[in-house]
Write a protein that holds these residues in place. Structure first.
Motif, PDB file in Angstrom:
ATOM      1  N   PHE A 254       0.831  -1.202   0.000  1.00 33.70           N
ATOM      2  CA  PHE A 254       0.000   0.000   0.000  1.00 33.70           C
ATOM      3  C   PHE A 254       0.862   1.246   0.000  1.00 33.70           C
ATOM      4  CE2 PHE A 254      -2.625  -3.144   2.325  1.00 33.70           C
ATOM      5  CZ  PHE A 254      -3.529  -3.343   1.305  1.00 33.70           C
ATOM      6  N   ASP A 255       0.301   2.253  -0.592  1.00 35.11           N
ATOM      7  CA  ASP A 255       0.986   3.534  -0.647  1.00 35.11           C
ATOM      8  C   ASP A 255       0.413   4.418   0.464  1.00 35.11           C
ATOM      9  OD1 ASP A 255       2.274   5.858  -1.420  1.00 35.11           O
ATOM     10  OD2 ASP A 255       0.583   6.433  -2.699  1.00 35.11           O
ATOM     11  N   PHE A 256       1.179   4.567   1.497  1.00 36.61           N
ATOM     12  CA  PHE A 256       0.738   5.483   2.566  1.00 36.61           C
ATOM     13  C   PHE A 256       1.967   6.081   3.221  1.00 36.61           C
ATOM     14  CE2 PHE A 256       1.698   3.151   6.506  1.00 36.61           C
ATOM     15  CZ  PHE A 256       1.998   1.908   6.000  1.00 36.61           C
ATOM     16  N   LYS A 257       1.747   7.169   3.956  1.00 40.87           N
ATOM     17  CA  LYS A 257       2.868   7.878   4.555  1.00 40.87           C
ATOM     18  C   LYS A 257       2.731   7.862   6.073  1.00 40.87           C
ATOM     19  CE  LYS A 257       2.050  11.402   1.843  1.00 40.87           C
ATOM     20  NZ  LYS A 257       2.092  12.736   1.253  1.00 40.87           N
ATOM     21  N   VAL A 258       3.836   8.119   6.735  1.00 37.45           N
ATOM     22  CA  VAL A 258       3.829   8.125   8.196  1.00 37.45           C
ATOM     23  C   VAL A 258       4.064   9.552   8.672  1.00 37.45           C
ATOM     24  CG1 VAL A 258       4.918   7.226  10.254  1.00 37.45           C
ATOM     25  CG2 VAL A 258       4.723   5.792   8.233  1.00 37.45           C
ATOM     26  N   PRO A 259       3.042  10.188   9.181  1.00 35.88           N
ATOM     27  CA  PRO A 259       3.241  11.568   9.646  1.00 35.88           C
ATOM     28  C   PRO A 259       4.085  11.607  10.914  1.00 35.88           C
ATOM     29  CG  PRO A 259       1.037  10.821  10.157  1.00 35.88           C
ATOM     30  CD  PRO A 259       1.666   9.735   9.361  1.00 35.88           C
ATOM     31  N   ILE A 260       4.966  12.569  10.989  1.00 36.36           N
ATOM     32  CA  ILE A 260       5.740  12.725  12.225  1.00 36.36           C
ATOM     33  C   ILE A 260       5.706  14.170  12.686  1.00 36.36           C
ATOM     34  CG2 ILE A 260       7.309  10.783  11.933  1.00 36.36           C
ATOM     35  CD1 ILE A 260       9.337  12.637  10.771  1.00 36.36           C
ATOM     36  N   GLY A 261       5.754  14.323  13.998  1.00 38.31           N
ATOM     37  CA  GLY A 261       5.727  15.651  14.595  1.00 38.31           C
ATOM     38  C   GLY A 261       7.132  16.131  14.869  1.00 38.31           C
ATOM     39  N   ALA A 262       7.231  17.352  15.347  1.00 34.35           N
ATOM     40  CA  ALA A 262       8.548  17.905  15.607  1.00 34.35           C
ATOM     41  C   ALA A 262       8.719  18.296  17.067  1.00 34.35           C
ATOM     42  CB  ALA A 262       8.791  19.118  14.723  1.00 34.35           C
ATOM     43  N   HIS A 263       7.619  18.506  17.776  1.00 36.90           N
ATOM     44  CA  HIS A 263       7.740  19.064  19.119  1.00 36.90           C
ATOM     45  C   HIS A 263       7.512  18.033  20.211  1.00 36.90           C
ATOM     46  CE1 HIS A 263       7.629  22.915  17.081  1.00 36.90           C
ATOM     47  NE2 HIS A 263       6.565  22.475  16.447  1.00 36.90           N
ATOM     48  N   GLY A 264       6.807  16.996  19.897  1.00 37.95           N
ATOM     49  CA  GLY A 264       6.562  15.971  20.905  1.00 37.95           C
ATOM     50  C   GLY A 264       5.645  16.420  22.015  1.00 37.95           C
ATOM     51  N   ASP A 265       4.789  17.395  21.759  1.00 35.05           N
ATOM     52  CA  ASP A 265       3.876  17.847  22.813  1.00 35.05           C
ATOM     53  C   ASP A 265       2.469  17.289  22.551  1.00 35.05           C
ATOM     54  OD1 ASP A 265       3.140  19.304  20.672  1.00 35.05           O
ATOM     55  OD2 ASP A 265       3.737  21.238  21.469  1.00 35.05           O
ATOM     56  N   CYS A 266       1.562  17.650  23.428  1.00 42.74           N
ATOM     57  CA  CYS A 266       0.197  17.107  23.327  1.00 42.74           C
ATOM     58  C   CYS A 266      -0.427  17.449  21.985  1.00 42.74           C
ATOM     59  CB  CYS A 266      -0.673  17.667  24.439  1.00 42.74           C
ATOM     60  SG  CYS A 266      -0.219  17.062  26.043  1.00 42.74           S
TER      61      CYS A 266
ATOM     62  N   SER E 377       3.756  34.034  25.350  1.00 41.15           N
ATOM     63  CA  SER E 377       4.041  33.374  26.622  1.00 41.15           C
ATOM     64  C   SER E 377       4.126  31.863  26.430  1.00 41.15           C
ATOM     65  CB  SER E 377       2.975  33.728  27.653  1.00 41.15           C
ATOM     66  OG  SER E 377       1.725  33.294  27.196  1.00 41.15           O
ATOM     67  N   ARG E 378       3.724  31.370  25.278  1.00 43.95           N
ATOM     68  CA  ARG E 378       3.916  29.950  24.989  1.00 43.95           C
ATOM     69  C   ARG E 378       5.211  29.788  24.211  1.00 43.95           C
ATOM     70  NH1 ARG E 378      -0.921  30.411  23.052  1.00 43.95           N
ATOM     71  NH2 ARG E 378      -0.199  30.064  20.943  1.00 43.95           N
ATOM     72  N   PRO E 379       5.806  28.599  24.299  1.00 39.97           N
ATOM     73  CA  PRO E 379       7.078  28.402  23.581  1.00 39.97           C
ATOM     74  C   PRO E 379       6.942  28.670  22.082  1.00 39.97           C
ATOM     75  CG  PRO E 379       6.645  26.572  25.046  1.00 39.97           C
ATOM     76  CD  PRO E 379       5.439  27.445  25.094  1.00 39.97           C
ATOM     77  N   ARG E 380       5.953  28.015  21.467  1.00 40.03           N
ATOM     78  CA  ARG E 380       5.777  28.210  20.032  1.00 40.03           C
ATOM     79  C   ARG E 380       4.297  28.309  19.774  1.00 40.03           C
ATOM     80  NH1 ARG E 380       9.144  24.303  20.481  1.00 40.03           N
ATOM     81  NH2 ARG E 380      11.317  24.609  19.914  1.00 40.03           N
ATOM     82  N   GLY E 381       3.953  29.162  18.864  1.00 44.04           N
ATOM     83  CA  GLY E 381       2.535  29.325  18.625  1.00 44.04           C
ATOM     84  C   GLY E 381       2.205  29.117  17.173  1.00 44.04           C
ATOM     85  N   GLY E 382       0.933  29.268  16.903  1.00 40.57           N
ATOM     86  CA  GLY E 382       0.522  29.314  15.519  1.00 40.57           C
ATOM     87  C   GLY E 382       0.397  27.968  14.851  1.00 40.57           C
ATOM     88  N   LYS E 383       0.279  28.041  13.578  1.00 41.53           N
ATOM     89  CA  LYS E 383       0.011  26.844  12.800  1.00 41.53           C
ATOM     90  C   LYS E 383       1.287  26.037  12.629  1.00 41.53           C
ATOM     91  CE  LYS E 383      -2.750  25.472   8.947  1.00 41.53           C
ATOM     92  NZ  LYS E 383      -3.956  25.824   8.247  1.00 41.53           N
ATOM     93  N   ARG E 384       1.127  24.740  12.678  1.00 45.89           N
ATOM     94  CA  ARG E 384       2.288  23.878  12.519  1.00 45.89           C
ATOM     95  C   ARG E 384       2.179  23.114  11.219  1.00 45.89           C
ATOM     96  NH1 ARG E 384       3.222  21.128  18.394  1.00 45.89           N
ATOM     97  NH2 ARG E 384       3.730  23.035  19.511  1.00 45.89           N
ATOM     98  N   ILE E 385       3.325  22.786  10.717  1.00 50.66           N
ATOM     99  CA  ILE E 385       3.349  22.006   9.486  1.00 50.66           C
ATOM    100  C   ILE E 385       3.951  20.646   9.818  1.00 50.66           C
ATOM    101  CG2 ILE E 385       4.363  21.845   7.185  1.00 50.66           C
ATOM    102  CD1 ILE E 385       4.274  25.034   7.379  1.00 50.66           C
ATOM    103  N   TYR E 386       3.311  19.623   9.337  1.00 51.93           N
ATOM    104  CA  TYR E 386       3.754  18.275   9.676  1.00 51.93           C
ATOM    105  C   TYR E 386       4.445  17.620   8.510  1.00 51.93           C
ATOM    106  CZ  TYR E 386       1.448  18.848  14.019  1.00 51.93           C
ATOM    107  OH  TYR E 386       1.112  19.316  15.246  1.00 51.93           O
ATOM    108  N   ARG E 387       5.509  16.891   8.820  1.00 45.87           N
ATOM    109  CA  ARG E 387       6.256  16.188   7.795  1.00 45.87           C
ATOM    110  C   ARG E 387       5.813  14.737   7.767  1.00 45.87           C
ATOM    111  NH1 ARG E 387      11.376  15.242   9.010  1.00 45.87           N
ATOM    112  NH2 ARG E 387      11.040  15.516  11.228  1.00 45.87           N
ATOM    113  N   TYR E 388       6.284  14.054   6.771  1.00 46.94           N
ATOM    114  CA  TYR E 388       6.021  12.621   6.694  1.00 46.94           C
ATOM    115  C   TYR E 388       7.344  11.903   6.673  1.00 46.94           C
ATOM    116  CZ  TYR E 388       1.241  13.809   5.686  1.00 46.94           C
ATOM    117  OH  TYR E 388      -0.024  14.299   5.779  1.00 46.94           O
ATOM    118  N   ALA E 389       7.401  10.807   7.400  1.00 48.02           N
ATOM    119  CA  ALA E 389       8.619  10.006   7.374  1.00 48.02           C
ATOM    120  C   ALA E 389       8.696   9.295   6.030  1.00 48.02           C
ATOM    121  CB  ALA E 389       8.599   8.988   8.495  1.00 48.02           C
ATOM    122  N   ASP E 390       9.909   8.945   5.642  1.00 50.08           N
ATOM    123  CA  ASP E 390      10.064   8.244   4.365  1.00 50.08           C
ATOM    124  C   ASP E 390       9.441   6.861   4.466  1.00 50.08           C
ATOM    125  OD1 ASP E 390      12.305   8.716   6.163  1.00 50.08           O
ATOM    126  OD2 ASP E 390      13.060   6.852   5.333  1.00 50.08           O
TER     127      ASP E 390
END
Lengths: 380, 104, 194, 215, 390, 172
Positions: A254-266, E377-390
């Motif tokens: 299947f063709d699908f992607k794995v989204p990942i975050g950058a901040h690790g917060d809620c 007052s928050r560390p980072r605000g606003g809209k975030r952009i999400y990446r995709y792992a390979d």
């Protein structure tokens, strides 16, 4: 005098007094009978110890007494939101242990119900999470509204809405009923609308952003070392998804992607789940389009009276909450000599304290909500 | 109905209230209670002002004084209680007999 | 700008309020005891015993083989086999109890039964006043006719009936063959006995 | 990824005194495991984690296994002198294989995406005071799982930061997952008509009357 | 008196008619009692209605019908709730401070009802016309904090205590910008009398204070503070059921709980009433031609809009965190309210239209700037952009 | 003496006495609040409506709440103070001094024939406003009070703020 408030004087004279609060086991937002022994300085958390086991029924011991087949309904009750993936992981382990082949059609059916389960779990979790942040149940109700549709599908296929007991060693229990696939198509087609609605209701909401961004931060290194898996791990920026890494079953097709975050917060954990649902929908579309006909169970495999040869196997899948593994040791008997569940919920809780320290009670609630635990699985 | 109301009554009330305030200041150790006592004494003074304004008009000075007195009292309470908290943070105590001399 | 996200959220909820009056999809609730959602055909709750014909006890398909009892994961089935006056086992249960307070509706009993004697029902209003009385169900209450089975699960029941008929036919053929073989043994000329 | 044998050799090269053995797994999946001596366990674990080629940064699963004492019956042929005559006699000898408790670690690498490597740590015996080195300092993910093993099997993990019971309550006695654990008969009686429960229900508890039977 | 006027003044005429049966000496007292009874009766039934509206509204927001079993369309649900509350067991924790635990709901309900005395419900319809009406409103409203403190402390429960600490901090903090927002109106009308304030907004909706730059901002500030003062979502931290279970309400049951509940709704409606009086023309019709509709209907109509808004917001928004709440009050609302007072002064002195551009620019700058500050007052605000792992 | 006045006075004095003599500091604070409330009522009774309401707002709404808040914040210390009860002899010594002073003043006043006011003065809020801004002394005083209050606010914040950075706003 405030009676009943136990006070632990800290040695640091500049600190305020410590208030010990026991949150749970009867607390509205502990996701079941779960307790957090929290020590507060003002509203700031200086210590947080998760306490659980209230639901402990020694699932592993039970499984050592009943037959291999008899354990499947018990696995339903581990993570009772996603019984099908629990079935799957267990069957995978047994198949590894006894070397069954799975027919094509069964694999596709497994992928379809597995991804539907992921949708169920993530919708629920997002509803619960926002509920924990104090929204009067509205997002939860929307989430449940959508979840019901998928549960209806499960009911039509497996006969039960939550305790499906559907997969069998080497395949699945019964074939798809007539017209079921069309219903799935309908549900999937309507699902993006719900996701859009959810996004516009929540993702840009200033209050949600304020409550979730920068809260409960989990670093990449700690996440890996602490064995965090699933969306929590990916929110911390690790692109680890067993569907890609192990490519078990037929996920490599299947063709699908794995989204990942950058901040690790809620907030990242919340968003990763939202994005994962969209990927799941993609997988579902492809799987339904390519669903072959044929057998649904390996004719070699037998469910009743299975006695695998001595040996051991560890099978794991990417369950909605993280890596769900089953480790089986067989001595050739009718039931496993040792049966072990690697519950993602339990291990994801390891870092709860690390994520909550220094935050407020409200943050702890949000963090717990974003980890996504189910106590049936934590306690087993 | 106000016929029987006299200036004396108000003044006696004020004197007694002042006395009670003094009790707190002299008799209690808790800094918070001492502050409460001081507030009572200030209140007693304000009662006096109001009573004199009430019985000795047309001058409105009593009223003016009362307004300022209440304002000052509010400021005093704020600062006083902040002091108590600061004291507590450093000494873990709010007892006035444990307050060190200023030079310390 | 600060507040736009909140306004979008408000818009969304307002749309749902209006939608709840107009779309069925946005008001999926039904008024439960008066209205019910039709369950799917596969829906399963508790097991029941199927009997053929009009009389429950003689018609029970159960032969008291106790496979379901052994396989039942929470062990809620309890079977004692019937014995005749000579204390010889009869293929019929004397006692067949299921404790519904323990049963977890997994359907394994129905799955493993080689005689299609136990099937899953779809009743779900079994509330009792306490845990014990009324939930320990004996064979008389468990027995339900094949007709009922056809009503609740037509597809599955037809399939089962077909299979049973096939089995019966085979058994009869086998019996015939056996009889023929016996006859052949008795009578020397060996005729073709398939 | 290296095979179990290669890995054993590599580990033995790094720690010559250590005990490293391969335990073959006859199942089709053939996930062989390494039995590691307790003395070098932490060093080996650290090596497995930090070696750039191996990089087992992720301990997925920690399992406790109980192997009770086994009685092995063997037929032994011995020469005996019977009635002054020497002859071979086949005798049945019962030998007791001492039991042990085992902690099994399933390691994977997220960085290299390989695995699993299965480590087995075995205790000397299975008395109440059995210890193994804790691998929690190496992998945080072992924290709760080792606590669980401590709780359910009774293996004491040395150097574990917070070794308390995890699932059972603090003053619970015994280790329920051990094979020889006998459950205390303190359940509320339930009218399950099954033999075991019926027997239990019939048996009067200490000084109490027998529980009433189901109608 | 025309018929329209008669209907408009119907409550007053009724009162006069009832009073006329009593001897002259008693008449003022009877009139007072009737007013009090009317306030209690009307607003208690409004409370019942608004609980129903809330449950129905939240239900609809959440795609369910809400209560619909008791009476036609569930209309009698509040009655059933009331009966249930009355016959429920009243539980007092063993180690609670019994006196405070008992007094708290009473001490809360009295000021909640008292503040209605200065709200002009219609033309000439006010229980107590007082030249210090607005001050009276806030002075009495301020004392509700004490009863919440009593409830939280008297319950002998950590959650209650935390809840009451939060409640007090929150109410003190939000009272300030709220009063400052009200000060703008006082500045513009140079009166503290609610009747005068309403009369100053006669003529049509363009005369309402909400339709001036300072008035709009003051109304917004006032509304946010009203949400916080009445402990409604998203500022319902004191009772935050997901964190503190129900805060100071945790240990209350039965009728005492009902009293708290009632006080919450009464407070909400009183503050809404004050907002209507100050900014939205009170009982004035929005257009002069609509004057034939009785004035009190306008008041209650506007009140209903506010209640709906409260419910709508409650159904939509998650809850803020305690420190964010404080930041919002002290770092955002307070400076804006202060700036707003200045602008109101400018408006009064500059007689209107010149103040428009200045106000709009200044307020816009302030809101954007302070909003940035708040986000910052928050560390980072606003809209975030999400990446995709390979 | 008028009966309402007597009632109000009794409430003021009784609750004030309770406030200074009770053990439990929270009770003390609440009694003080009641006393402030009754004082406000007295002002209303004496026709000083504005002052009465200001008293209500400032004392009941702010000062009493602040006192209670401080009691809560310094709870362990106040509990400790409770555990070791106030030295009763010291308390009675203080009470004796105070009652002597108060009683002496009061008894002097009791025999003093003060003028009786025939009519209550009317002072509307507009007039108060005018008075506050009309005379130069009053304006000066107003400005000084404003400065004082600002200083007090900042001072209180600085005093009560913990040594490390703490984002909790509000409070005392």
């Amino acid at each position: 005098m405030i009676p009943g408030v136990s006070i632990e004087e800290k040695t640091d004279p500049l600190q305020g007094q410590i208030l010990e609060v026991s949150m749970g086991p009867h607390h509205p937002s502990t996701h079941g009978v779960f307790r957090m022994d929290v020590k507060l300085d003002g509203e700031r958390i200086v210590s947080l110890k998760p306490v659980f086991g209230y639901l402990h029924r020694n699932h592993e011991k039970i499984a050592e007494d009943v037959s291999y087949l008899g354990s499947i309904p018990y696995t339903d009750r581990l993570d009772y939101l996603c019984s099908l993936t629990n079935n799957w992981a267990y069957c995978l382990a047994v198949e590894k242990l006894s070397g069954f082949e799975i027919p094509e059609r069964a694999e596709y059916i497994r992928v379809i119900v597995g991804e539907l389960t992921r949708l169920v779990n993530h919708t629920c979790l997002m509803g619960f999470f926002v509920q924990d942040l104090g929204a009067m149940g509205t997002p939860l109700m929307y989430a449940f509204r959508e979840r019901e549709k998928i549960l209806d599908l499960f009911e039509g296929l497996t006969g039960a809405r939550m305790m499906c007991n559907y997969m069998r060693f080497g395949g699945v229990r019964c074939d798809l009923p007539v017209g079921w696939i069309d219903e799935v198509k309908k549900v999937i087609a309507a699902f993006p609308r719900f996701l859009d609605e959810f996004e516009s209701l929540l993702t840009q909401n200033e209050i949600l952003i304020a409550r979730a961004q920068g809260v409960g931060v989990l670093s990449k290194e700690l996440a890996i070392n602490a064995g965090i898996t699933g969306p929590c791990l990916r929110a911390s920026g690790v692109g680890h998804d067993l569907r890609k890494v192990d490519a078990y079953s037929i996920y490599s097709r299947f063709d699908f992607k794995v989204p990942i975050g950058a901040h690790g917060d809620c907030y990242d954990r919340f968003m990763i789940r939202l994005l994962e649902m969209r990927e799941s929908l993609k997988i579902l579309d492809q799987a339904i389009a390519a669903l072959p006909s044929g057998q649904i169970i390996d004719p070699k495999a037998k469910s009743r009276g299975l006695r695998p040869k001595a040996g051991e196997a560890y099978g794991r899948i990417e369950a909605p909450k993280g890596e769900l593994g089953f480790y089986l040791i067989s001595e050739g008997g009718p039931s496993p000599y040792r049966y072990r569940v690697r519950p993602p919920s339990l291990i994801n809780l390891t870092v709860l304290e690390d994520m909550c320290l220094g935050g407020t009670v409200a943050d702890a609630i949000a963090t717990l909500g974003s980890i996504d635990i189910v106590l049936g699985e934590v306690d087993r | 109905m106000n016929d029987a109301l006299t200036l004396n009554g108000c003044l006696i009330l004020s004197a007694l209230l002042f006395g009670i305030g003094l009790v707190a200041v002299f008799g209690r150790r808790s800094a918070i209670l001492v502050l409460i006592g001081i507030e009572f004494m200030l209140n007693a003074a304000v009662i006096n002002f109001v009573a004199f304004w009430r019985f000795a008009h047309p001058s409105s000075d009593g009223m003016m004084f009362s307004i300022f007195a209440i304002a000052v009292a509010a400021a005093e309470a704020g600062v006083g209680l902040a002091l108590v908290i600061a004291l507590y943070r450093h000494r873990r105590s709010v007892r006035i007999d444990e307050i060190p001399p200023a030079s310390e | 700008m600060l507040g736009t996200g909140i306004l979008r959220g408000l818009k969304e909820t307002a749309r749902n309020v209006i939608g709840s009056f107009r779309e069925k999809d946005r008001l999926p609730t039904v008024m439960y005891p008066e209205e019910t959602v039709k369950t799917k055909e596969n829906f399963r709750t508790f097991p029941f015993l199927v009997y053929d014909g009009d009389h429950a006890m003689p018609g029970l398909r159960c032969v008291s083989c106790r496979i379901c009892e052994k396989e039942c994961p929470p062990q809620c089935i309890f079977i004692i086999q019937e014995r005749d006056e000579n204390n010889k086992a009869v293929k019929h249960p004397r006692v067949f109890d299921i404790d519904f307070s323990v049963c977890m509706q997994c359907g394994i009993c129905a799955e493993v039964c080689p005689f299609d004697a136990i099937k899953m029902d779809n009743i779900y209003e079994l509330a009792g006043e306490d845990r014990f009385t009324g939930l320990l169900v004996d064979k008389h209450r468990l027995a339900k006719s094949n007709h009922y089975y056809h009503q609740i699960k037509p597809t599955e029941a037809n399939e089962v009936d077909g299979r049973l008929a096939e089995d019966k036919r085979k058994a009869e053929e086998a019996a015939k063959a056996k009889a023929a073989a016996a006859a052949a043994k008795a009578a020397p000329p060996p005729t073709a006995a398939t | 990824m290296e095979s179990a044998e290669q890995l054993r050799d590599r580990l033995l090269a790094a720690f010559p005194e250590a005990r490293v053995e391969v335990l073959a797994n006859p199942a089709p999946v053939a996930q062989h495991s390494l039995i590691i001596g307790a003395t070098h366990a932490v060093q080996i674990a650290t090596l497995l984690r930090d070696d750039p080629d191996l990089a087992f940064d992720y301990a997925s699963n920690v399992t406790g296994v109980d192997r009770p004492d086994q009685e092995i019956k063997e037929k032994v042929t011995v020469k005996e002198t019977v009635d002054g005559e020497e002859k071979e006699v086949t005798k049945e000898v019962t030998r007791t294989e001492p039991g042990y408790l085992e902690a099994v670690y399933h390691l994977y690498s997220m960085a290299k995406r390989h695995g699993p490597v299965i480590l087995r740590l075995r205790t000397e015996n299975r008395t109440d005071k059995v210890t193994l080195p804790s691998l929690t300092p190496v992998w945080r993910s072992c924290e709760f799982q080792e606590r669980e093993i401590y709780d359910l099997f009774g293996i004491v993990f040395e150097d574990h930061p917070d070794l308390r019971r995890l699932l059972m309550w603090d003053d619970f006695e015994g280790h329920p997952m051990r094979k020889d654990y006998v459950e205390p008969d303190d359940y509320e009686w339930e009218p399950t008509p099954h033999d075991a429960v019926l027997i239990k229900a019939k048996r009067p508890a200490d000084g109490e009357e027998a529980a009433p039977l189901a109608p | 008196m025309t018929l329209v006027e008669r209907i408009d003044q119907a409550p007053l005429l009724l009162q006069r008619w009832a009073v006329s049966f009593f001897p002259a000496l008693l008449q003022p007292w009877v009139a007072m009692l009737i007013s009090a009874a009317a306030i209690i009766g009307v607003f208690a039934s409004l409370f019942a209605l608004s609980t129903l509206a809330e449950r129905k509204g939240l239900g609809r927001i959440q795609n369910r019908p809400g209560p619909n079993r008791v009476g036609p369309f569930g209309m009698l649900q509040p009655l059933a709730d009331g009966i249930k509350m009355l016959i429920k067991e009243d539980i007092v924790p063993l180690r609670a401070d019994k006196v405070l635990h008992f007094l708290a709901p009473i001490a809360l309900i009295v000021p909640s009802l008292l503040v209605y005395s200065v709200l002009p419900i219609g033309r000439n319809l006010i229980a107590m016309q007082c030249q210090l009406g607005v001050l009276l409103f806030f002075a009495i409203g301020a004392s509700t904090e004490l009863s919440i403190f009593m409830a939280g402390w008297g319950s002998h429960n950590k959650y209650s205590l935390l809840g009451s600490i939060r409640a007090i901090a929150q109410m003190i903090s939000y009272e300030l910008p709220m009063v400052l927002a009200a000060v703008t109106v006082i500045l513009a009308t140079s009166s503290l009398d609610t009747v005068n304030i309403v009369e100053a907004q006669a003529g049509g909706f363009w005369a309402w204070h909400a339709f001036t730059p300072w008035g709009a901002i003051a109304l917004l500030t006032f509304f946010i503070c009203a949400l916080a003062e009445s402990n409604r979502a998203p500022f319902d931290l004191p009772e935050a059921e997901s964190e503190l279970i129900a805060g100071h309400l945790t240990e209350y049951s039965g009728f005492k709980y009902a009293l708290f509940f009632m006080a919450e709704y009464l407070g909400m409606m009183a503050i809404s009433g004050m907002a209507i009086t100050l900014f939205l023309g009170g009982w004035q019709a929005p257009l002069p031609i609509l004057n034939f509709i009785p004035s009190w209907m306008w008041f209650f109509g506007k009140l209903a809009c506010f209640v709906v808004l409260f419910i709508w917001i409650r159904g939509t928004l998650p809850r803020l965190r305690a420190d964010q709440l404080m930041n919002l009050a002290w770092k955002f609302l307070l400076p804006i309210a202060l700036l707003n007072i200045g602008l109101a002064g400018l408006w009064v002195k500059s007689s209107g239209w010149i103040a428009w551009p200045i106000s709009v620019i200044l307020l816009g700058l302030a809101i954007v700037g302070l909003g940035r500050l708040l986000r910052g007052s928050r560390p980072r605000g606003g809209k975030r952009i999400y990446r995709y792992a390979d | 003496m008028s009966i309402p006045f007597l009632i109000i006075a009794a409430v003021i004095l009784a609750s004030a006495w309770a406030a200074v003599s009770l053990r439990n500091l929270v009770h003390c604070g609440l009694c003080a609040a009641l006393s402030f409330l009754a004082t406000g009522t007295l002002y209303l009774y004496l026709n000083a409506e504005f002052l009465g309401l200001v008293q209500l707002m400032v004392y009941v709404g702010a000062v009493a709440v602040l006192i209670l808040f401080t009691v809560l914040l310094t709870r362990p210390a106040t509990e400790a103070a409770d555990a070791v009860p106030t030295k009763r002899p010291a308390f009675w010594k203080g009470a004796l001094i105070a009652i002597t002073v108060g009683g002496a003043v009061a008894s002097c006043l009791a025999v003093y024939a003060a003028p009786k006011a025939s009519t209550a003065p009317e002072l509307s809020i507009q007039e108060i406003g005018r008075l506050l801004t009309a005379s130069q002394q009053n304006v000066l005083a107003l400005i000084i009070v404003a400065l004082l209050m600002t200083t007090a606010l900042i001072g209180a914040l600085l005093l009560a703020a913990p040594a490390e950075e703490d984002t909790k706003g509000g409070g005392a």
